[in-house]
Design an enzyme around this catalytic site. Structure first.
Site, mmCIF file in Angstrom:
data_model
loop_
_atom_site.group_PDB
_atom_site.id
_atom_site.type_symbol
_atom_site.label_atom_id
_atom_site.label_comp_id
_atom_site.label_asym_id
_atom_site.label_seq_id
_atom_site.Cartn_x
_atom_site.Cartn_y
_atom_site.Cartn_z
ATOM 1 C CD GLU A 43 0.528 -1.927 -1.662
ATOM 2 O OE1 GLU A 43 -0.313 -2.580 -1.779
ATOM 3 O OE2 GLU A 43 0.471 -0.968 -0.808
ATOM 4 C CG ASP A 105 6.960 -16.603 4.712
ATOM 5 O OD1 ASP A 105 8.231 -16.783 4.318
ATOM 6 O OD2 ASP A 105 6.556 -15.297 5.203
ATOM 7 C CG ASP A 107 9.951 -17.676 9.238
ATOM 8 O OD1 ASP A 107 10.080 -16.602 8.607
ATOM 9 O OD2 ASP A 107 10.599 -18.307 10.361
#
Ligand SMILES: [Zn+2]
Length: 405
Positions: A43, A105, A107
């Site tokens: 996808e 991830d 941040d």
């Protein structure tokens, strides 16, 4: 340094995709040696201008991917899971995600309570050091504790980093196992006043924690005490001492630290007091590792583990252009992460100027590929080196395996 404006993004994107986006190695990466028809079941999602968001896109081959990107000019591309069926059949009752890279991830938002140099979306080389430590700690843990080898580290375009673990074993992990890996790596959950405090019990510190301590030790004083000045204010001292669970010890330390005025003097007073108690045998067992615990509390990678846990979670693709900064989400070499600066990452407008400048001065306009004329070249080389390493594993794959389907 060229300036970037958000409005010019849509004008520059067609040129970026046509002349600079590294489609060839990008396809080789996501094709994984055409293992089990991987690419066609992947996808992709595109964000188009005016925030139009399209999920479940898929492509038969590189040609189709390229043509669609030229046509749609997405301002953002996200990569999702590889499904059991083509994403075109998303309404099929059996449609479900089957594989994906294990992703991480990190941040800067999760460090906002400790960094004092910048806030919000801003970033500088001082607070970037939190990312450097996070990358080093996580990279070592993934390689040494889990045996993963094919880690693609990418700048997220503004103030964070992503890691794509691309080993076959990692890609086939079910949700539960992803959760287990992520939770193993989540020693600290954002904020100094966080719910989960670092506790290291006993003399035998877990090797993974000890390795993180060894890494953080090299940075902590310079980065947190001096540059971030975490003990420079009484509010900072209170926050710092919040990590001390023992009321009596905390009061003692409060008095000791406040005898001094600078962050460094206060840190040294803290060390002297704790070491003094230890030498006299007066430091309680649960406080034996207090110094290490505090260093980890401030610097251990703060992961957004929901990104890692879900097989169907989408993550921004490498080589996207960040729509606000114009910075390219470039891969970087984790071994050289100290040399990487988010402030010198190639910006789209700058890359276009570099092409124009090269072309105006040279006769090789047609024979030299455009990306080689610009500062994105280095990042493409890092990416190609990563893809070649990955491809070595396909060559080693036993014949019986590759003929399985
Ligand atoms: Zn900063």
């Amino acid at each position: 340094m060229s300036s970037f404006s958000e409005d010019s993004l849509t004008d520059m994107l067609p040129l970026y995709y046509k002349r600079l986006f590294p489609f060839e190695p990008y396809f080789r990466w996501l094709n994984y040696g055409n293992e089990k028809g991987y690419f066609v079941r992947r996808e992709f999602s595109f964000t188009l201008v005016n925030d139009i968001y399209i999920r479940f896109k898929s492509f038969n081959d590189l040609d189709e991917l390229e043509k669609d990107i030229y046509k749609e000019r997405p301002v953002k591309i996200d990569i999702g899971a590889v499904y059991n069926l083509s994403p075109r059949e998303k309404n099929h009752p059996n449609f479900s995600p089957s594989e994906k890279e294990l992703v991480f991830d990190i941040d800067m938002t999760d460090y906002d309570d400790i960094r004092t140099c910048c806030s919000g979306a801003d970033i500088c080389d001082k607070c970037w050091k939190f990312m450097v430590v996070a990358c080093k700690v996580l990279d070592a843990a993934l390689r040494e504790d889990f045996g993963f080898e094919h880690l693609l580290w990418v700048f997220s375009g503004r103030r964070g980093i992503h890691c794509w673990v691309c080993d076959a074993v990692a890609r086939s992990l079910p949700d539960k196992a992803r959760g287990a890996v992520a939770e193993y790596l989540q020693v600290v959950t954002g904020g100094v006043n966080m719910t989960k405090k670092v506790n290291i019990f006993g003399d035998q510190v877990h090797h993974s924690i000890q390795r993180a301590i060894n890494i953080t030790k090299k940075y902590f004083v310079n980065m947190c005490i001096e540059e971030q000045d975490v003990l420079g204010t009484s509010k900072g001292v209170t926050q710092f001492l919040g990590a001390v669970a023992d009321d009596h010890l905390r009061d003692e330390l409060q008095k000791e630290l406040m005898k001094h005025t600078t962050s460094l003097d206060r840190w040294n007073a803290f060390l002297a007091h704790v070491t003094g108690l230890k030498e006299k045998g007066m430091l309680k067992k649960r406080n034996q590792n207090l110094v290490d615990e505090i260093m980890l509390q401030y610097t251990y990678p703060r992961l957004d583990i929901n990104v890692s846990k879900g097989l169907n979670h989408l993550l921004k693709s490498p080589f996207c252009v960040h729509p606000k900064t114009g910075k390219i989400c470039v891969p970087f070499n984790p071994k050289l992460v100290e040399k990487f600066s988010p402030l010198t990452v190639p910006v789209l407008s700058q890359l276009i100027e570099e092409i124009n400048e090269h072309d105006s001065k040279n006769d090789d306009v047609k024979s030299v590929k455009d990306y080689k004329k610009t500062s994105i070249y280095k990042s493409v080389v890092i990416f190609e080196t990563f893809v070649r390493g990955l491809e070595e594993t396909f060559k080693k794959r036993p014949v019986s395996n590759s003929m399985e389907f």
